[in-house]
Design a protein around this motif. Structure first.
Motif, PDB file in Angstrom:
ATOM      1  N   TYR A  99       7.092   3.210  -4.031  1.00  0.00           N
ATOM      2  CA  TYR A  99       5.979   2.672  -3.248  1.00  0.00           C
ATOM      3  C   TYR A  99       5.130   1.676  -4.039  1.00  0.00           C
ATOM      4  CZ  TYR A  99       6.921   6.519   0.021  1.00  0.00           C
ATOM      5  OH  TYR A  99       7.493   7.383   0.917  1.00  0.00           O
ATOM      6  N   ASP A 202      -4.838   2.266  -2.754  1.00  0.00           N
ATOM      7  CA  ASP A 202      -3.392   2.343  -2.479  1.00  0.00           C
ATOM      8  C   ASP A 202      -2.949   3.794  -2.637  1.00  0.00           C
ATOM      9  OD1 ASP A 202      -0.794   1.579  -1.979  1.00  0.00           O
ATOM     10  OD2 ASP A 202      -0.430   0.808  -4.001  1.00  0.00           O
ATOM     11  N   LYS A 205      -3.227   7.593   2.826  1.00  0.00           N
ATOM     12  CA  LYS A 205      -3.782   6.694   3.836  1.00  0.00           C
ATOM     13  C   LYS A 205      -4.870   7.323   4.727  1.00  0.00           C
ATOM     14  CE  LYS A 205      -0.672   4.207   1.928  1.00  0.00           C
ATOM     15  NZ  LYS A 205      -1.067   3.532   0.684  1.00  0.00           N
ATOM     16  N   ASP A 228      -4.196  -1.337   0.611  1.00  0.00           N
ATOM     17  CA  ASP A 228      -2.770  -1.614   0.806  1.00  0.00           C
ATOM     18  C   ASP A 228      -2.233  -0.906   2.058  1.00  0.00           C
ATOM     19  OD1 ASP A 228      -0.396  -2.857   0.020  1.00  0.00           O
ATOM     20  OD2 ASP A 228       0.306  -1.101  -1.078  1.00  0.00           O
ATOM     21  N   ASN A 229      -1.135  -1.406   2.577  1.00  0.00           N
ATOM     22  CA  ASN A 229      -0.344  -0.739   3.631  1.00  0.00           C
ATOM     23  C   ASN A 229      -1.111  -0.519   4.921  1.00  0.00           C
ATOM     24  OD1 ASN A 229       0.394   1.004   0.777  1.00  0.00           O
ATOM     25  ND2 ASN A 229       1.955  -0.265   1.728  1.00  0.00           N
ATOM     26  N   ARG A 233       5.117  -0.648   7.531  1.00  0.00           N
ATOM     27  CA  ARG A 233       6.351  -1.447   7.421  1.00  0.00           C
ATOM     28  C   ARG A 233       6.983  -1.750   8.770  1.00  0.00           C
ATOM     29  NH1 ARG A 233      10.577   0.260   3.977  1.00  0.00           N
ATOM     30  NH2 ARG A 233       9.060   0.904   2.414  1.00  0.00           N
TER      31      ARG A 233
HETATM   32  C1  DHB Z   1       4.833   3.091   1.298  1.00  0.00           C
HETATM   33  C2  DHB Z   1       4.447   1.910   0.675  1.00  0.00           C
HETATM   34  C3  DHB Z   1       3.302   1.880  -0.077  1.00  0.00           C
HETATM   35  O1  DHB Z   1       2.875   0.743  -0.693  1.00  0.00           O
HETATM   36  C4  DHB Z   1       2.525   3.035  -0.217  1.00  0.00           C
HETATM   37  O2  DHB Z   1       1.381   2.930  -0.945  1.00  0.00           O
HETATM   38  C5  DHB Z   1       2.894   4.196   0.404  1.00  0.00           C
HETATM   39  C6  DHB Z   1       4.058   4.233   1.161  1.00  0.00           C
HETATM   40  C7  DHB Z   1       6.067   3.087   2.112  1.00  0.00           C
HETATM   41  O3  DHB Z   1       6.767   2.093   2.112  1.00  0.00           O
HETATM   42  O4  DHB Z   1       6.330   4.094   2.762  1.00  0.00           O
END
Ligand code: DHB
Ligand code: MG
Length: 295
Positions: A99, A202, A205, A228-229, A233
């Motif tokens: 991650y 980061d 969440k 972040d995030n 995705r």
């Molecule tokens: C994911 C990506 C991240 O940057 C993070 O902090 C937690 C999870 C992921 O791709 O699932």
């Protein structure tokens, strides 16, 4: 045309090769190809729809762009390249989840800190220390405090940071983020610690907004707080994520950042070799001044 149809890619990604050499769609030049894809994506997708079509298409072009640009702008001969590669390898070997930021994102944060003359930065969510090594190694005058909940991750990070020769400027504080941030606030109030000039959130969440509002009281005027995030995705931020605590945490951060006095924020979507996602970037005035829209 729907996004994801009639598009072919070479699966081989060659650093230093021109992106257009391995990214073609019906023989069109790359600029036309890219605008075609984004137009298709923007017209084919209705708000709150699922974004699951063709991620492979987006990622393979993103990987090609990163593979072309990054070695030009940050060749392997740079002083921190070895340390960053070693940190990734050690994190993988220790079984940490993959991650960490993409290299381009790590460098972007580091360049932001340099451009803003940041001397003290704060990170919540160290993982294996990859982003910490980016920010500290690119900024010799910067001290970084990074907070990690998982003792195993903190241990891997400390070793990676020490191997990178940065242990004297990067402190890894192991503990629950909310508790550690409260303690940092107390230390600042007692004059034992100076305020931060940049914060990168980061971590878990669901606590995004808790970290944000606590961090707001730990920063100098006009510092950036980046989360972040925020998008997810698969664009979960605007998908059917009701009830998913991670998605709710990201939505809460967006909605509350928009209402919070002294905060002016935007979400920047990102497309990297790792995934598509996005971060919330906020300029914060902790004195609770009028919001930009009220000026
Ligand atoms: C994911 C990506 C991240 O940057 C993070 O902090 C937690 C999870 C992921 O791709 O699932
Ligand atoms: Mg992240």
């Amino acid at each position: 045309m729907r996004a994801g149809t009639n598009v072919t890619f070479s699966s081989r990604i060659i650093p230093h090769a021109s992106a257009s050499q391995h990214f073609r769609m019906r023989g069109r030049p790359i600029a036309q190809t890219l605008s075609c894809i984004f137009l298709a994506a923007s017209t084919a997708v209705t708000p709150r729809a699922s974004f699951h079509h063709s991620p492979a298409m987006l990622y393979s072009h993103a990987a090609a762009v990163d593979a072309y640009t990054f070695p030009h702008l940050h060749p392997a001969s740079r002083a921190n390249s070895r340390a960053l590669d070693d940190a990734l390898a050690a994190s993988r070997a220790a079984g940490l989840p993959p991650y960490m930021l993409a290299p381009a994102q790590g460098k972007f944060l580091a360049l932001h800190c340099r451009a803003s003359n940041v001397t003290h930065a704060l990170e919540i969510g160290t993982l294996g220390g990859y982003s910490a090594i980016w920010v500290a190694s690119e900024n010799p005058q910067l001290r970084l405090t990074t907070v990690e909940y998982d003792p195993r991750h903190a241990d891997v990070a400390r070793k990676n940071i020490a191997r990178a020769g940065l242990a004297d400027r990067v402190e890894v504080l192991q503990g629950a983020g909310v508790d550690v941030l409260a303690r940092l606030g107390e230390e600042i109030r007692r004059g034992r610690r100076v305020k931060f000039g940049f914060v990168f959130i980061d971590a878990d969440k669901p606590n995004n907004w808790n970290y944000f509002r606590l961090a707001k009281d730990l920063v100098r005027t006009n510092s950036v707080i980046c989360v972040d995030n925020i998008v997810g995705r698969h664009g979960e931020l605007v998908g059917r994520g009701r009830g998913d605590p991670d998605v709710e945490g990201s939505r809460e951060a967006v909605v509350n950042a928009g209402k919070e006095p002294g905060v002016d924020a935007v979400v920047i979507q990102t497309l990297t070799e790792k995934s598509s996602d996005g971060w919330l970037s906020a300029v914060v005035n902790p004195e609770d001044g009028p919001r930009h829209s009220e000026l």
